[in-house]
Design an enzyme around this catalytic site. Structure first.
Site, mmCIF file in Angstrom:
data_model
loop_
_atom_site.group_PDB
_atom_site.id
_atom_site.type_symbol
_atom_site.label_atom_id
_atom_site.label_comp_id
_atom_site.label_asym_id
_atom_site.label_seq_id
_atom_site.Cartn_x
_atom_site.Cartn_y
_atom_site.Cartn_z
ATOM 1 N N GLU A 166 -68.816 -18.701 33.573
ATOM 2 C CA GLU A 166 -68.234 -18.603 34.669
ATOM 3 C C GLU A 166 -66.904 -18.524 33.872
ATOM 4 O O GLU A 166 -66.185 -19.634 34.120
ATOM 5 C CB GLU A 166 -68.148 -19.010 35.807
ATOM 6 C CG GLU A 166 -68.012 -18.972 36.927
ATOM 7 C CD GLU A 166 -66.110 -19.199 37.191
ATOM 8 O OE1 GLU A 166 -65.738 -18.005 37.352
ATOM 9 O OE2 GLU A 166 -65.774 -19.878 37.583
ATOM 10 N N GLU A 176 -55.642 -12.039 31.463
ATOM 11 C CA GLU A 176 -55.666 -13.397 32.369
ATOM 12 C C GLU A 176 -54.349 -14.388 31.548
ATOM 13 O O GLU A 176 -54.593 -14.898 30.728
ATOM 14 C CB GLU A 176 -57.049 -13.979 31.971
ATOM 15 C CG GLU A 176 -57.297 -14.916 33.378
ATOM 16 C CD GLU A 176 -58.105 -15.833 33.399
ATOM 17 O OE1 GLU A 176 -58.382 -16.377 33.991
ATOM 18 O OE2 GLU A 176 -58.815 -16.129 31.932
#
Length: 486
Positions: free
Chosen positions: A254, A389
């Protein structure tokens, strides 16, 4: 469960707290004041090997326990976490920099819920059977625990995500070598006391502290640790895959997100505005699910920009231990500098800072890592601000003209974790939700989680799914048995 100012936390191996073999230590910082307040083990492959052997020795006994017995122990762990909620929340705030009231209301209750959910889920986890009609045969599938597995969790939601991995792993009958982030190790350390008090057999869960490049690497490359569940950065995930894939380990990764919040003019405006403030800056923007790219329909754009700035300006940046604080400290000096570098170069990157962007000096915490919530207006989705990000209290905003345009921009990014969609048009909801290249779509809400649902992303946001039976499937191996009869 008192936390000393200069304490050394220890590894939890075979049900005991132990020092690292090397007797080397890493400084642990309190980000709210920018000072070292303790140390954690700088563990190496020897420590991981000892933890592995403890897990291996415990595996047969634990895997053969009844589901009822496993469920009772997990439920007891869940209850003990709630019983120790104030201490755990304070430790989380001190270690991570998040407001203590957030840790009390979200992080620690969710850690408890993770154990309770999988305590229940394992009793309902079923396998399949298939009758081969006309062939006098029946096939049935066993779901057996893998063995010893590795779980590596991040710093942004320390106990919340640590337990999200270890709870299904041990519920399914595995034994675990687990590593929390070296930046936020405290609540994982304190969890050892709870495991012992709950009666979890020795060796079932072993908690090893240290750097990702040494301790984490040793877990990933260990020849007999058969599966790796990792949450963290995309680059680290790619490295783990490179190491683990040739060893044929099971992988659940993840990873990062650069999530769009798409706002159409027919939304419920006040609810959207309030939720968008939260989805932008919750946990100092340090959640992989935060909506860091905000796209607003052109007819609503100017009103939204004005109202969004006004709402964000009311957020209070301050000490995590002040109950009025909305935005606490960023997790580390290094991370603060990284996030601030994007603000400093915003104009160079094609953005215009329209609110915030400054380092904040907090009274009595002047050396802490505080940053204003920041809004940057952009006009090109391909700019670095909309592609990288950043993982901090920064969002970009830009307008769009129609559904096709915003879909193209939303999908034009390497990540694909989540998206938020604001509209009251049911047909549009279905069209857009199906076409968004993400693992999760929230419509007219954000971060509304049902633990039964699959969680994960696509593209550079990861591989596999966590949550519900998906997690139990990951932590088990299916074995089909075919019986022929006359």
């Amino acid at each position: 469960m008192d936390i000393e100012i200069s304490m050394k936390i220890k590894n939890y191996i075979n049900g005991e707290y132990v020092n690292p073999i090397s007797d080397n230590w890493i400084d642990n910082y309190n980000p709210s004041i920018g000072e070292v307040y303790g140390q954690l083990p700088d563990s190496n492959s020897q420590d991981v090997e000892i933890a592995y052997k403890a897990a291996e020795a415990a595996f047969r006994g634990w895997s053969e326990t009844t589901l009822d017995e496993r469920s009772k122990i997990l439920s007891k762990i869940a209850k003990l976490i709630i019983a120790k909620l104030p201490e755990l929340a304070m430790a989380e705030a001190k270690d991570n920099g998040k407001p203590v009231r957030v840790a009390k209301s979200i992080d620690i209750p969710r850690a408890s819920a993770n154990f309770q959910f999988f305590a229940n889920a394992i009793t309902q986890f079923a396998s399949e059977a298939h009758e081969s009609v006309g062939q006098n045969a029946i096939n049935f599938t066993l779901r057996q625990p893998i063995g010893v597995v590795g779980c590596i969790s991040p710093w942004n939601l320390p106990l919340y995500l640590f337990t999200w991995k270890i709870a299904p792993a041990i519920a399914a009958g595995n034994c675990v070598v687990a590593k929390p982030s070296e930046i936020t190790p405290m609540t994982a350390y304190l969890l050892g006391e709870i495991l012992t008090e709950a009666g979890l057999p020795k060796g079932v869960l072993n908690i090893i502290h240290g750097l990702g490049t040494t301790t984490g690497q040793a877990i990933v490359e260990h020849p007999n640790i058969k599966a790796i569940s990792f949450t963290g950065g995309t680059k680290t995930g790619a490295h783990i895959a490179k190491v683990a894939a040739p060893m044929f380990k099971k992988l659940s990764l993840e990873l990062g997100g650069k999530n769009p919040a798409i706002i159409f003019s027919d939304c419920d405006y006040n609810e959207m505005l309030q939720t968008t403030v939260r989805s932008s800056f919750a946990n100092q923007g340090q959640i992989c699910l935060c909506g860091s790219r905000i796209f607003v329909e052109a007819s609503l754009y100017q009103k939204f920009k004005t109202d969004f700035i006004a709402a964000v300006s009311k957020l209070k940046v301050g000490s995590p231990f002040n109950n009025n604080t909305d935005i606490g400290a960023l997790v580390s000096k290094t991370h603060l500098n990284k996030v601030k570098s994007y603000i400093d170069k915003a104009e160079q990157y094609g953005g215009n800072v329209i609110f915030g962007g400054n380092i904040v000096s907090v009274h009595d915490s002047e050396d802490g890592y505080y940053l204003e919530p920041t809004i940057i207006e952009v006009d090109d989705n391909s700019c670095i601000l909309n592609q990288d990000e950043i993982f901090g209290p920064i969002v970009t905003i830009m307008s769009f003209n129609d559904e096709n345009e915003v879909l193209a921009m939303a999908n034009d990014v390497n990540y694909g974790l989540s998206a938020t969609l604001w509209t009251n048009d049911l047909k549009r909801t279905m069209r857009v939700s199906k076409q968004l290249e993400v693992g999760i779509v929230w419509v007219n809400t954000w971060l509304l989680r049902d633990l039964r649902t699959p969680f994960g992303g696509v593209k550079s946001s990861g591989v596999g799914r966590e949550g519900g039976f998906e997690a139990l499937r990951f932590f088990t191996e299916p074995k089909n048995i075919c019986i022929k009869y006359n």
